[in-house]
Design a protein around this motif. Sequence first.
Motif, PDB file in Angstrom:
ATOM      1  N   UNK A  29       0.847  -1.190   0.000  1.00 22.31           N
ATOM      2  CA  UNK A  29       0.000   0.000   0.000  1.00 22.31           C
ATOM      3  C   UNK A  29       0.883   1.241   0.000  1.00 22.31           C
ATOM      4  N   UNK A  30       0.553   2.196  -0.823  1.00 19.49           N
ATOM      5  CA  UNK A  30       1.193   3.501  -0.764  1.00 19.49           C
ATOM      6  C   UNK A  30       0.470   4.321   0.278  1.00 19.49           C
ATOM      7  N   UNK A  34      -0.953  12.301  -1.253  1.00 17.75           N
ATOM      8  CA  UNK A  34      -1.313  12.513  -2.645  1.00 17.75           C
ATOM      9  C   UNK A  34      -1.043  13.931  -3.113  1.00 17.75           C
ATOM     10  N   UNK A  35      -0.365  14.707  -2.258  1.00 17.31           N
ATOM     11  CA  UNK A  35      -0.045  16.101  -2.569  1.00 17.31           C
ATOM     12  C   UNK A  35       1.467  16.262  -2.611  1.00 17.31           C
ATOM     13  N   UNK A  71       2.328  10.286  -3.849  1.00 18.24           N
ATOM     14  CA  UNK A  71       1.774   8.932  -3.829  1.00 18.24           C
ATOM     15  C   UNK A  71       0.343   8.888  -4.363  1.00 18.24           C
ATOM     16  N   UNK A  72      -0.050   7.683  -4.682  1.00 15.66           N
ATOM     17  CA  UNK A  72      -1.452   7.390  -4.984  1.00 15.66           C
ATOM     18  C   UNK A  72      -1.909   6.405  -3.911  1.00 15.66           C
ATOM     19  N   UNK A  73      -2.583   6.907  -2.919  1.00 18.87           N
ATOM     20  CA  UNK A  73      -3.007   6.083  -1.783  1.00 18.87           C
ATOM     21  C   UNK A  73      -4.422   5.542  -1.955  1.00 18.87           C
ATOM     22  N   UNK A  83      -6.960   7.123   5.089  1.00 16.89           N
ATOM     23  CA  UNK A  83      -6.650   8.332   4.348  1.00 16.89           C
ATOM     24  C   UNK A  83      -5.867   9.248   5.271  1.00 16.89           C
ATOM     25  N   UNK A  84      -4.823   9.898   4.752  1.00 14.65           N
ATOM     26  CA  UNK A  84      -4.070  10.868   5.556  1.00 14.65           C
ATOM     27  C   UNK A  84      -5.016  12.000   5.965  1.00 14.65           C
ATOM     28  N   UNK A  85      -4.928  12.393   7.215  1.00 20.29           N
ATOM     29  CA  UNK A  85      -5.821  13.428   7.741  1.00 20.29           C
ATOM     30  C   UNK A  85      -5.104  14.737   8.047  1.00 20.29           C
TER      31      UNK A  85
END
Length: 109
Positions: A29-30, A34-35, A71-73, A83-85
């Motif tokens: 998993x990545x 995503x930024x 990344x593409x998570x 998801x990154x918060x």
Amino acid sequence: RDYIHVVDLAKGHTAALLRLQQGSGCVTYNLGTGVGYSVLDMVRAFSAACGHDLPYEIAPRRPGDVAVVYSDASLAAGELGWKAELGLEEMCSDTWRWISANPNGFSSS
């Protein structure tokens, strides 16, 4: 670059371990936001976190440096519900707070 807060990273690893317990087998998993952030974005965020302008110089790109990496998570979001918060500002302010409270790092002296 795609910087990720250590808390989000830990939550992502925890989600992956829970998934592994369900018998999912080995999956990659990545984990990221995503930024893509630039070095200048980092300098500005750390300047805000510490409360003063940090000195820097603009220099040419080093040979081999890529322009953008992030990344593409989406697989982690879909399979792990992860998801990154936290964003760049939280990363830098939390890092600055930790460094300020621990000037010797992990050393006991």
